[in-house]
Design a protein around this motif. Structure first.
Motif, PDB file in Angstrom:
ATOM      1  N   CYS A  11       0.809  -1.226   0.000  1.00  0.00           N
ATOM      2  CA  CYS A  11       0.000   0.000   0.000  1.00  0.00           C
ATOM      3  C   CYS A  11       0.842   1.276   0.000  1.00  0.00           C
ATOM      4  CB  CYS A  11      -0.976   0.008   1.176  1.00  0.00           C
ATOM      5  SG  CYS A  11      -2.262  -1.239   1.048  1.00  0.00           S
ATOM      6  N   SER A  12       2.012   1.204  -0.615  1.00  0.00           N
ATOM      7  CA  SER A  12       2.865   2.399  -0.692  1.00  0.00           C
ATOM      8  C   SER A  12       2.644   3.187  -1.979  1.00  0.00           C
ATOM      9  CB  SER A  12       4.346   2.001  -0.590  1.00  0.00           C
ATOM     10  OG  SER A  12       4.723   1.185  -1.699  1.00  0.00           O
ATOM     11  N   GLY A  13       1.866   2.632  -2.912  1.00  0.00           N
ATOM     12  CA  GLY A  13       1.549   3.370  -4.133  1.00  0.00           C
ATOM     13  C   GLY A  13       2.315   2.960  -5.370  1.00  0.00           C
ATOM     14  N   LYS A  14       3.035   1.850  -5.328  1.00  0.00           N
ATOM     15  CA  LYS A  14       3.837   1.458  -6.488  1.00  0.00           C
ATOM     16  C   LYS A  14       2.988   1.162  -7.722  1.00  0.00           C
ATOM     17  CE  LYS A  14       4.388  -3.159  -4.495  1.00  0.00           C
ATOM     18  NZ  LYS A  14       3.657  -2.752  -3.260  1.00  0.00           N
ATOM     19  N   SER A  15       1.833   0.538  -7.530  1.00  0.00           N
ATOM     20  CA  SER A  15       0.967   0.245  -8.673  1.00  0.00           C
ATOM     21  C   SER A  15       0.422   1.528  -9.289  1.00  0.00           C
ATOM     22  CB  SER A  15      -0.198  -0.657  -8.245  1.00  0.00           C
ATOM     23  OG  SER A  15       0.277  -1.929  -7.857  1.00  0.00           O
ATOM     24  N   THR A  16       0.146   2.515  -8.458  1.00  0.00           N
ATOM     25  CA  THR A  16      -0.327   3.809  -8.954  1.00  0.00           C
ATOM     26  C   THR A  16       0.756   4.495  -9.764  1.00  0.00           C
ATOM     27  OG1 THR A  16      -1.772   4.045  -7.027  1.00  0.00           O
ATOM     28  CG2 THR A  16      -1.315   6.032  -8.310  1.00  0.00           C
ATOM     29  N   VAL A  17       1.992   4.424  -9.292  1.00  0.00           N
ATOM     30  CA  VAL A  17       3.120   5.013 -10.023  1.00  0.00           C
ATOM     31  C   VAL A  17       3.298   4.314 -11.369  1.00  0.00           C
ATOM     32  CG1 VAL A  17       5.635   5.281 -10.042  1.00  0.00           C
ATOM     33  CG2 VAL A  17       4.333   5.820  -7.974  1.00  0.00           C
ATOM     34  N   ALA A  18       3.238   3.000 -11.376  1.00  0.00           N
ATOM     35  CA  ALA A  18       3.377   2.245 -12.624  1.00  0.00           C
ATOM     36  C   ALA A  18       2.263   2.615 -13.600  1.00  0.00           C
ATOM     37  CB  ALA A  18       3.352   0.746 -12.331  1.00  0.00           C
ATOM     38  N   TRP A 131      13.631   1.952  -8.369  1.00  0.00           N
ATOM     39  CA  TRP A 131      12.804   2.987  -7.766  1.00  0.00           C
ATOM     40  C   TRP A 131      12.030   2.358  -6.620  1.00  0.00           C
ATOM     41  CZ3 TRP A 131       9.847   6.668 -11.582  1.00  0.00           C
ATOM     42  CH2 TRP A 131      10.754   7.245 -12.477  1.00  0.00           C
ATOM     43  N   VAL A 132      11.857   3.117  -5.540  1.00  0.00           N
ATOM     44  CA  VAL A 132      11.103   2.635  -4.385  1.00  0.00           C
ATOM     45  C   VAL A 132      10.027   3.657  -4.015  1.00  0.00           C
ATOM     46  CG1 VAL A 132      11.214   2.134  -1.910  1.00  0.00           C
ATOM     47  CG2 VAL A 132      12.976   1.227  -3.428  1.00  0.00           C
ATOM     48  N   THR A 133       8.811   3.171  -3.833  1.00  0.00           N
ATOM     49  CA  THR A 133       7.754   4.010  -3.261  1.00  0.00           C
ATOM     50  C   THR A 133       7.664   3.697  -1.770  1.00  0.00           C
ATOM     51  OG1 THR A 133       6.072   2.342  -3.791  1.00  0.00           O
ATOM     52  CG2 THR A 133       6.389   4.125  -5.375  1.00  0.00           C
ATOM     53  N   GLU A 134       7.423   4.716  -0.988  1.00  0.00           N
ATOM     54  CA  GLU A 134       7.320   4.496   0.452  1.00  0.00           C
ATOM     55  C   GLU A 134       6.234   5.382   1.043  1.00  0.00           C
ATOM     56  OE1 GLU A 134      10.857   5.485   2.613  1.00  0.00           O
ATOM     57  OE2 GLU A 134      10.571   7.626   2.372  1.00  0.00           O
ATOM     58  N   THR A 135       5.718   4.923   2.167  1.00  0.00           N
ATOM     59  CA  THR A 135       4.755   5.698   2.936  1.00  0.00           C
ATOM     60  C   THR A 135       4.942   5.365   4.404  1.00  0.00           C
ATOM     61  OG1 THR A 135       2.423   6.338   3.056  1.00  0.00           O
ATOM     62  CG2 THR A 135       2.883   3.985   2.892  1.00  0.00           C
ATOM     63  N   ALA A 140       0.183   3.020   5.808  1.00  0.00           N
ATOM     64  CA  ALA A 140       0.098   1.787   5.033  1.00  0.00           C
ATOM     65  C   ALA A 140      -0.817   0.764   5.705  1.00  0.00           C
ATOM     66  CB  ALA A 140       1.494   1.199   4.835  1.00  0.00           C
ATOM     67  N   ILE A 141      -0.747   0.683   7.023  1.00  0.00           N
ATOM     68  CA  ILE A 141      -1.606  -0.249   7.766  1.00  0.00           C
ATOM     69  C   ILE A 141      -3.075   0.115   7.585  1.00  0.00           C
ATOM     70  CG2 ILE A 141      -2.301  -0.969  10.088  1.00  0.00           C
ATOM     71  CD1 ILE A 141       0.704  -0.808  10.846  1.00  0.00           C
ATOM     72  N   MET A 142      -3.401   1.396   7.680  1.00  0.00           N
ATOM     73  CA  MET A 142      -4.783   1.834   7.510  1.00  0.00           C
ATOM     74  C   MET A 142      -5.275   1.551   6.086  1.00  0.00           C
ATOM     75  SD  MET A 142      -5.787   2.851  10.424  1.00  0.00           S
ATOM     76  CE  MET A 142      -7.339   3.608   9.948  1.00  0.00           C
ATOM     77  N   ARG A 143      -4.433   1.810   5.095  1.00  0.00           N
ATOM     78  CA  ARG A 143      -4.808   1.532   3.705  1.00  0.00           C
ATOM     79  C   ARG A 143      -5.044   0.040   3.494  1.00  0.00           C
ATOM     80  NH1 ARG A 143      -0.106   5.102   0.654  1.00  0.00           N
ATOM     81  NH2 ARG A 143      -1.045   7.171   0.940  1.00  0.00           N
ATOM     82  N   LEU A 144      -4.167  -0.775   4.071  1.00  0.00           N
ATOM     83  CA  LEU A 144      -4.266  -2.227   3.909  1.00  0.00           C
ATOM     84  C   LEU A 144      -5.526  -2.769   4.578  1.00  0.00           C
ATOM     85  CD1 LEU A 144      -2.987  -4.830   2.864  1.00  0.00           C
ATOM     86  CD2 LEU A 144      -1.613  -4.924   4.964  1.00  0.00           C
ATOM     87  N   MET A 145      -5.846  -2.264   5.765  1.00  0.00           N
ATOM     88  CA  MET A 145      -7.066  -2.682   6.462  1.00  0.00           C
ATOM     89  C   MET A 145      -8.297  -2.393   5.603  1.00  0.00           C
ATOM     90  SD  MET A 145      -6.174  -1.343  10.330  1.00  0.00           S
ATOM     91  CE  MET A 145      -7.854  -1.593  10.936  1.00  0.00           C
ATOM     92  N   LYS A 146      -8.315  -1.213   4.996  1.00  0.00           N
ATOM     93  CA  LYS A 146      -9.458  -0.806   4.176  1.00  0.00           C
ATOM     94  C   LYS A 146      -9.511  -1.604   2.882  1.00  0.00           C
ATOM     95  CE  LYS A 146     -11.559   3.258   2.007  1.00  0.00           C
ATOM     96  NZ  LYS A 146     -11.454   4.729   1.787  1.00  0.00           N
ATOM     97  N   ARG A 147      -8.379  -1.761   2.225  1.00  0.00           N
ATOM     98  CA  ARG A 147      -8.350  -2.431   0.919  1.00  0.00           C
ATOM     99  C   ARG A 147      -8.684  -3.911   0.999  1.00  0.00           C
ATOM    100  NH1 ARG A 147      -2.714  -3.168  -2.138  1.00  0.00           N
ATOM    101  NH2 ARG A 147      -2.700  -4.989  -0.754  1.00  0.00           N
ATOM    102  N   CYS A 180       0.074  11.361   1.141  1.00  0.00           N
ATOM    103  CA  CYS A 180      -1.083  12.257   1.232  1.00  0.00           C
ATOM    104  C   CYS A 180      -2.256  11.904   0.327  1.00  0.00           C
ATOM    105  CB  CYS A 180      -0.642  13.696   0.945  1.00  0.00           C
ATOM    106  SG  CYS A 180       0.057  13.918  -0.704  1.00  0.00           S
ATOM    107  N   ASN A 181      -2.161  10.841  -0.454  1.00  0.00           N
ATOM    108  CA  ASN A 181      -3.247  10.438  -1.356  1.00  0.00           C
ATOM    109  C   ASN A 181      -3.609  11.542  -2.352  1.00  0.00           C
ATOM    110  OD1 ASN A 181      -3.608   7.855  -0.151  1.00  0.00           O
ATOM    111  ND2 ASN A 181      -4.833   8.784   1.482  1.00  0.00           N
ATOM    112  N   ASP A 182      -2.624  12.337  -2.731  1.00  0.00           N
ATOM    113  CA  ASP A 182      -2.815  13.415  -3.699  1.00  0.00           C
ATOM    114  C   ASP A 182      -2.179  12.988  -5.010  1.00  0.00           C
ATOM    115  OD1 ASP A 182      -2.613  15.700  -5.295  1.00  0.00           O
ATOM    116  OD2 ASP A 182      -2.344  17.035  -3.584  1.00  0.00           O
ATOM    117  N   ILE A 183      -3.006  12.649  -6.015  1.00  0.00           N
ATOM    118  CA  ILE A 183      -2.484  12.123  -7.269  1.00  0.00           C
ATOM    119  C   ILE A 183      -1.627  13.144  -8.010  1.00  0.00           C
ATOM    120  CG2 ILE A 183      -4.447  12.792  -8.698  1.00  0.00           C
ATOM    121  CD1 ILE A 183      -2.529   9.434  -8.884  1.00  0.00           C
TER     122      ILE A 183
END
Length: 204
Positions: A11-18, A131-135, A140-147, A180-183
């Motif tokens: 849930c660090s955003g790597k798929s969004t970056v790709a 390249w590494v995405t991080e949060t 990340a825990i909150m995003r993972l719980m929701k997802r 920040c979840n800001d695209i």
């Protein structure tokens, strides 16, 4: 050809970056995690090896396919089981990815290889740059719980099964922060990063 290995924690955003790189810049994208699904398919050598090691309880009785969720419950509760799984799945997946990269070896293209376990699996030797995405871990825990509809305890267990940001970042040429979840803010970092190297820019 220039291969960027894109990795990061859950849930660090790597798929969004790709996705941004592919959709907005037209860069070829290989999802190693999706490629890994191929080694679980019924009839493959790894399919039978996984049943041998983890038992028939990981099989859907109707479809006879491996249930990833059932397998996940086994491996996330035991480091030894995760090692056994990785020793079966990682080499097989790497071979699939390597062959796809080789198909473009004579082309003047930029390829993004997204892989959650790029460093752990030793796939970094397929890449020219990491390249590494991080949060933040709590985010990340909150995003993972929701997802994934997990409890906090389950999410923490999954987070603790992976490398820390600090360990992963040691291998990185580029680090992209995604808190920040800001695209638009994320895209600014991605666009800046892709043009950082003249070598990469020449391939665009």
């Amino acid at each position: 050809m220039f291969v960027i290995g894109l990795t990061g924690g859950i849930c660090s955003g790597k798929s969004t970056v790709a996705k941004l790189l592919h959709e907005r810049l037209g860069i070829k994208y290989i999802d190693a995690d999706r490629k890994a699904h191929e080694v679980y398919k019924q009839g493959t050598p790894t399919y039978y090896e996984l049943i041998k090691v983890f038992g028939v309880d990981i099989i859907n009785p109707e479809t006879k396919e491996i249930e990833r969720n059932a397998l996940g419950k086994v491996i996330f509760s035991s480091k030894e089981k995760r090692v056994e799984l990785n020793n079966i799945v990682w080499p097989a997946t790497k071979e699939i990815v390597r062959k796809e990269i080789e198909e473009h070896s004579k082309d003047n293209v930029l390829i993004v290889l997204e892989a959650a376990l790029l460093i752990e699996a030793g796939w970094d030797d397929l890449c020219d740059e990491i390249w590494v995405t991080e949060t933040d871990k709590d985010i990340a825990i909150m995003r993972l719980m929701k997802r994934n509809q997990l409890t906090k305890e389950e999410a923490i267990k999954r987070m603790n099964s992976q490398l820390s940001n600090e360990e992963r970042n040691k291998h990185a040429k580029i680090i992209i922060r995604n808190d920040c979840n800001d695209i638009n803010a994320l895209w600014y970092q991605v666009k800046k990063s892709i043009h950082f190297s003249q070598k990469k820019s020449a391939l665009l």
